[in-house]
Design an enzyme around this catalytic site. Structure first.
Site, PDB file in Angstrom:
ATOM      1  N   ARG A   1      45.623  17.697  76.125  1.00 41.76           N
ATOM      2  CA  ARG A   1      46.203  17.131  74.884  1.00 41.76           C
ATOM      3  C   ARG A   1      46.415  15.819  74.632  1.00 41.76           C
ATOM      4  NH1 ARG A   1      45.357  21.543  73.396  1.00 41.76           N
ATOM      5  NH2 ARG A   1      46.787  23.088  72.749  1.00 41.76           N
TER       6      ARG A   1
ATOM      7  N   HIS B   1      37.666  17.304  69.385  1.00 37.60           N
ATOM      8  CA  HIS B   1      38.553  18.497  69.991  1.00 37.60           C
ATOM      9  C   HIS B   1      37.618  19.860  70.001  1.00 37.60           C
ATOM     10  CE1 HIS B   1      42.823  20.240  70.647  1.00 37.60           C
ATOM     11  NE2 HIS B   1      41.729  21.200  71.268  1.00 37.60           N
TER      12      HIS B   1
HETATM   13  C1  GLV Z   1      43.069  24.192  72.110  1.00 35.41           C
HETATM   14  O1  GLV Z   1      43.195  23.310  72.220  1.00 35.41           O
HETATM   15  C2  GLV Z   1      43.700  25.335  72.781  1.00 35.41           C
HETATM   16  O2  GLV Z   1      44.811  25.308  73.007  1.00 35.41           O
HETATM   17  O3  GLV Z   1      43.146  26.429  72.501  1.00 35.41           O
END
Ligand code: GLV
Length: 309
Positions: free
Chosen positions: A224, A272
């Site tokens: 994160r 991401h």
């Molecule tokens: C993405 O970041 C997840 O938690 O799957």
């Protein structure tokens, strides 16, 4: 079984189709068209709005459609008193491990340096150590951390892990807790963060931690954004304490165009995308979970909301 599906992705229709393909008996209602909330037994969600659970008197399961539940716990400090599960999809864990392998190869084999040379058409070769001489440190030994350790070991890297509690089953040395952190960092050249985000792990990748790594180390953050203190990273890259970073997650996503991370020559940003959830393979895991719920069997991958993962 009546199930609500809610995501913030543009693939919700694909998810619904996949659920119905794999479990045609399910009654899948896509948020916000959920009919009578009292009929709903399970919610499959990602970044749910505050009122999602309103009126769900017969709810029996909240199944998050991602690996991390920090977003749900943060936005819903008072969840309905039902089990909360995170998604552990072995295929997704493998995708994440591949990303970490790429990052490790990138820094070990100095593709970051060659990329900068490319821009200047500069022909210059660099020596690199054998994988066994490269200390890779994986923070977090859950499903994704374990898959990453396995893959990196197959390539011969000198892998160790850092975890909150001992893992006697692990194939690599595991350094435990606060006491284990200095020795773990001292032997790590490429640091991979795969920790859950909790109050204990927020801002863990900070100046103090960077100072305990060997000079010229690398950071890979796939957990994160809140794990990393960006100004400390930039300062450490400036002084040479760190030599590079590969980042997939950010405190504010999408990462604003104004962020200096986009343009930093020693930072490689991805959106991401390390392990995008795959509706086909994830649905198989979710259908198994819903079958267990129907049969009254133990549920998979439950989260302890008080612990945060
Ligand atoms: C993405 O970041 C997840 O938690 O799957």
């Amino acid at each position: 079984m009546k199930v609500v599906l809610q995501t913030t992705w543009n693939t919700t229709a694909a998810w619904r189709a996949e659920l119905l393909r794999q479990a045609p008996d399910l009654d899948v209602r896509v948020w916000p068209e959920i009919g009578d909330p009292a009929e709903i037994e399970a919610v499959l969600c990602w970044q749910p709005p505050p009122d999602l659970f309103a009126g769900m008197r017969n709810l029996r399961l909240i199944q998050v459609l991602g690996a991390g539940v920090d977003g749900l716990l943060r936005s819903h400090p008072r969840l309905p008193p039902v089990p909360v599960a995170r998604l552990v999809d072995p295929v997704m864990s493998q995708r994440m491990a591949e990303y970490c392998l790429y990052a490790t190869l990138r820094f070990h084999r100095q593709f970051d340096v060659y990329e900068r040379q490319l821009a200047q058409a500069r022909w210059e070769r660099h020596q690199h150590p054998d994988p066994g001489e490269v200390g890779v440190g994986v923070m977090g030994l859950g499903a994704i951390g374990s898959a990453t350790v396995r893959l990196l070991r197959q390539l011969g890297y000198n892998v160790a892990a850092w975890a909150r509690s001992p893992h006697p089953e692990a194939e690599v040395p595991v350094f435990v807790g606060e006491e284990g952190l200095p020795a773990f960092l001292a032997r790590t050249r490429i640091l991979v963060c795969l920790l859950p985000l909790t109050p204990d792990t927020a801002s863990i990748l900070d100046r103090r931690l960077f100072e305990q790594l060997p000079r010229g180390s690398y950071i890979v953050n796939v957990a994160r954004g809140e794990h990393l203190v960006v100004p400390h990273l930039l300062a450490a890259l400036e002084t040479g304490r760190l030599e590079g970073a590969m980042l997939d997650v950010f405190a504010h996503e999408p990462l604003p165009k104004s962020s200096p991370l986009w343009r930093h020559p020693k930072v490689f940003v991805t959106p991401h995308a390390a392990g995008i959830t795959n509706p086909r393979t994830a649905t198989a895991v979710i259908v198994e979970q819903l079958r267990r719920l129907e049969r009254g069997e133990p549920l998979l991958h439950l989260v302890d909301p008080a612990r945060g993962y």
